[in-house]
Write a protein that holds these residues in place. Structure first.
Motif, PDB file in Angstrom:
ATOM      1  N   SER A  89     -18.501 -36.913  38.799  1.00  0.00           N
ATOM      2  CA  SER A  89     -19.139 -35.855  37.999  1.00  0.00           C
ATOM      3  C   SER A  89     -20.590 -35.711  38.405  1.00  0.00           C
ATOM      4  O   SER A  89     -21.155 -36.592  39.074  1.00  0.00           O
ATOM      5  N   LEU A  90     -21.209 -34.637  37.972  1.00  0.00           N
ATOM      6  CA  LEU A  90     -22.655 -34.501  38.186  1.00  0.00           C
ATOM      7  C   LEU A  90     -23.412 -35.345  37.175  1.00  0.00           C
ATOM      8  O   LEU A  90     -24.512 -35.824  37.453  1.00  0.00           O
ATOM      9  N   ALA A  91     -22.809 -35.568  36.008  1.00  0.00           N
ATOM     10  CA  ALA A  91     -23.470 -36.397  34.990  1.00  0.00           C
ATOM     11  C   ALA A  91     -23.700 -37.817  35.510  1.00  0.00           C
ATOM     12  O   ALA A  91     -24.672 -38.476  35.122  1.00  0.00           O
ATOM     13  N   ALA A  92     -22.838 -38.270  36.391  1.00  0.00           N
ATOM     14  CA  ALA A  92     -23.007 -39.629  36.939  1.00  0.00           C
ATOM     15  C   ALA A  92     -24.291 -39.725  37.755  1.00  0.00           C
ATOM     16  O   ALA A  92     -24.762 -40.820  38.070  1.00  0.00           O
ATOM     17  N   HIS A  93     -24.851 -38.561  38.105  1.00  0.00           N
ATOM     18  CA  HIS A  93     -26.122 -38.530  38.822  1.00  0.00           C
ATOM     19  C   HIS A  93     -27.242 -38.268  37.807  1.00  0.00           C
ATOM     20  O   HIS A  93     -27.826 -37.194  37.754  1.00  0.00           O
ATOM     21  N   ASP A  98     -23.586 -39.053  29.200  1.00  0.00           N
ATOM     22  CA  ASP A  98     -22.540 -38.023  29.276  1.00  0.00           C
ATOM     23  C   ASP A  98     -21.361 -38.529  30.115  1.00  0.00           C
ATOM     24  O   ASP A  98     -20.197 -38.365  29.742  1.00  0.00           O
ATOM     25  N   ALA A  99     -21.693 -39.126  31.259  1.00  0.00           N
ATOM     26  CA  ALA A  99     -20.639 -39.606  32.166  1.00  0.00           C
ATOM     27  C   ALA A  99     -19.769 -40.652  31.465  1.00  0.00           C
ATOM     28  O   ALA A  99     -18.545 -40.659  31.594  1.00  0.00           O
ATOM     29  N   GLN A 100     -20.417 -41.510  30.695  1.00  0.00           N
ATOM     30  CA  GLN A 100     -19.706 -42.539  29.941  1.00  0.00           C
ATOM     31  C   GLN A 100     -18.831 -41.896  28.852  1.00  0.00           C
ATOM     32  O   GLN A 100     -17.711 -42.326  28.590  1.00  0.00           O
ATOM     33  N   LEU A 119     -18.393 -44.893  38.038  1.00  0.00           N
ATOM     34  CA  LEU A 119     -18.874 -43.513  37.881  1.00  0.00           C
ATOM     35  C   LEU A 119     -19.555 -43.120  39.188  1.00  0.00           C
ATOM     36  O   LEU A 119     -20.519 -43.780  39.586  1.00  0.00           O
ATOM     37  N   PHE A 120     -19.055 -42.071  39.836  1.00  0.00           N
ATOM     38  CA  PHE A 120     -19.668 -41.633  41.090  1.00  0.00           C
ATOM     39  C   PHE A 120     -20.213 -40.212  40.952  1.00  0.00           C
ATOM     40  O   PHE A 120     -19.564 -39.341  40.345  1.00  0.00           O
ATOM     41  N   GLY A 121     -21.384 -40.009  41.539  1.00  0.00           N
ATOM     42  CA  GLY A 121     -21.950 -38.668  41.550  1.00  0.00           C
ATOM     43  C   GLY A 121     -21.066 -37.742  42.379  1.00  0.00           C
ATOM     44  O   GLY A 121     -20.501 -38.151  43.403  1.00  0.00           O
ATOM     45  N   GLY A 122     -20.937 -36.509  41.942  1.00  0.00           N
ATOM     46  CA  GLY A 122     -20.111 -35.539  42.666  1.00  0.00           C
ATOM     47  C   GLY A 122     -20.959 -34.668  43.576  1.00  0.00           C
ATOM     48  O   GLY A 122     -21.980 -35.123  44.106  1.00  0.00           O
ATOM     49  N   ALA A 123     -20.545 -33.430  43.738  1.00  0.00           N
ATOM     50  CA  ALA A 123     -21.235 -32.536  44.662  1.00  0.00           C
ATOM     51  C   ALA A 123     -21.383 -31.154  44.042  1.00  0.00           C
ATOM     52  O   ALA A 123     -20.605 -30.757  43.180  1.00  0.00           O
ATOM     53  N   LEU A 124     -22.410 -30.470  44.500  1.00  0.00           N
ATOM     54  CA  LEU A 124     -22.593 -29.053  44.155  1.00  0.00           C
ATOM     55  C   LEU A 124     -22.329 -28.270  45.429  1.00  0.00           C
ATOM     56  O   LEU A 124     -23.150 -28.278  46.353  1.00  0.00           O
ATOM     57  N   MET A 125     -21.181 -27.601  45.493  1.00  0.00           N
ATOM     58  CA  MET A 125     -20.768 -26.944  46.735  1.00  0.00           C
ATOM     59  C   MET A 125     -20.997 -25.431  46.631  1.00  0.00           C
ATOM     60  O   MET A 125     -20.055 -24.641  46.673  1.00  0.00           O
ATOM     61  N   TYR A 126     -22.277 -25.072  46.492  1.00  0.00           N
ATOM     62  CA  TYR A 126     -22.604 -23.656  46.291  1.00  0.00           C
ATOM     63  C   TYR A 126     -21.957 -22.752  47.349  1.00  0.00           C
ATOM     64  O   TYR A 126     -21.505 -21.662  47.045  1.00  0.00           O
ATOM     65  N   THR A 127     -21.931 -23.226  48.600  1.00  0.00           N
ATOM     66  CA  THR A 127     -21.451 -22.343  49.676  1.00  0.00           C
ATOM     67  C   THR A 127     -19.941 -22.129  49.597  1.00  0.00           C
ATOM     68  O   THR A 127     -19.406 -21.235  50.253  1.00  0.00           O
ATOM     69  N   GLN A 128     -19.261 -22.957  48.794  1.00  0.00           N
ATOM     70  CA  GLN A 128     -17.797 -22.785  48.670  1.00  0.00           C
ATOM     71  C   GLN A 128     -17.396 -22.079  47.381  1.00  0.00           C
ATOM     72  O   GLN A 128     -16.261 -21.640  47.253  1.00  0.00           O
ATOM     73  N   TYR A 129     -18.308 -22.026  46.402  1.00  0.00           N
ATOM     74  CA  TYR A 129     -17.957 -21.415  45.126  1.00  0.00           C
ATOM     75  C   TYR A 129     -17.905 -19.890  45.261  1.00  0.00           C
ATOM     76  O   TYR A 129     -18.634 -19.302  46.061  1.00  0.00           O
ATOM     77  N   GLY A 130     -17.091 -19.270  44.422  1.00  0.00           N
ATOM     78  CA  GLY A 130     -17.144 -17.816  44.303  1.00  0.00           C
ATOM     79  C   GLY A 130     -18.390 -17.415  43.519  1.00  0.00           C
ATOM     80  O   GLY A 130     -19.134 -18.275  43.021  1.00  0.00           O
TER      81      GLY A 130
END
Ligand SMILES: Cc1cc2nc3c(=O)[nH]c(=O)nc-3n(C[C@H](O)[C@H](O)[C@H](O)COP(=O)(O)O)c2cc1C
Length: 182
Positions: A89-93, A98-100, A119-130
């Motif tokens: 999740s992004l919360a893990a970052h 929240d992540a807990q 808990l691992f931080g995720g990614a923000l993949m702006y270039t792949q999102y619509g």
């Protein structure tokens, strides 16, 4: 050599990357991993596996529903063999409370109590999102000043691979007679 089942649920692919990375580490430690996306493998059997690792990403405050279903279906096995859960999740970052909270909800909804949780931080993949998802994620990221990137022309990966490696190594070691228990 122990057989390790690694199941994951992903929407944009980051949890799949983490599962593959974990699989590589488990294999380097002399075990035999099988990696599956639960979406296509709901009926997969956990029979014959010596350990199970399950991962899921968080969207709109909840872990992937397919993963929760999979855990519920396999509660018997999960309570018998060493098991671990990783949450992406992004919360893990930076928003660990929240992540807990997502983990507590997941445990409550599935009844599964993994031996080990990460808990691992995720990614923000702006270039792949619509268009809509890109705008939504920029708005959310912008509401957490300094923590998350808002430049929509690029992607941001917050996964700390050293932590993923340690998690996989600990799990692999605990499966052997010499390793510490989970
Ligand atoms: C539409 C959307 C909703 C999200 N909601 C949350 C959220 O509620 N909490 C959170 O911490 N992260 C949230 N995230 C971030 C994801 O958990 C993160 O992007 C993760 O890397 C996704 O993993 P996946 O690519 O394996 O699906 C959201 C991401 C998207 C695109």
């Amino acid at each position: 050599m122990k057989r390790v089942f690694i199941a994951y649920g992903t929407s944009e692919g980051q949890t799949a990357k983490i599962a593959d990375f974990i699989s590589d580490v488990v294999r380097q430690h002399g075990h035999d991993p099988t990696v599956l996306d639960v979406k296509g493998a709901m009926e997969a059997s956990l029979d014959g596996y010596d350990g199970v690792i399950i991962g899921a990403s968080v969207h709109m405050g909840k872990h992937d529903e397919h993963v929760a279903d999979f855990a519920r279906r396999n509660l018997d096995t999960l309570s018998r063999v060493p098991s671990a859960f990783f949450s992406v999740s992004l919360a893990a970052h930076g928003d660990l409370a929240d992540a807990q909270g997502y983990i507590e909800l997941f445990e409550h909804e599935t009844g599964w109590r993994p031996d080990k949780i990460a808990l691992f931080g995720g990614a923000l993949m702006y270039t792949q999102y619509g268009y809509i998802k890109r705008r939504l994620m920029k708005k959310i990221a912008g509401s957490k000043p300094g923590k998350l990137g808002t430049d929509m022309s690029r992607d941001y990966v917050y996964t700390e691979w050293d932590g993923v490696k340690r998690f996989a190594e600990d799990f692999a070691a605990a499966l052997t007679d010499e390793g510490p228990s989970l």
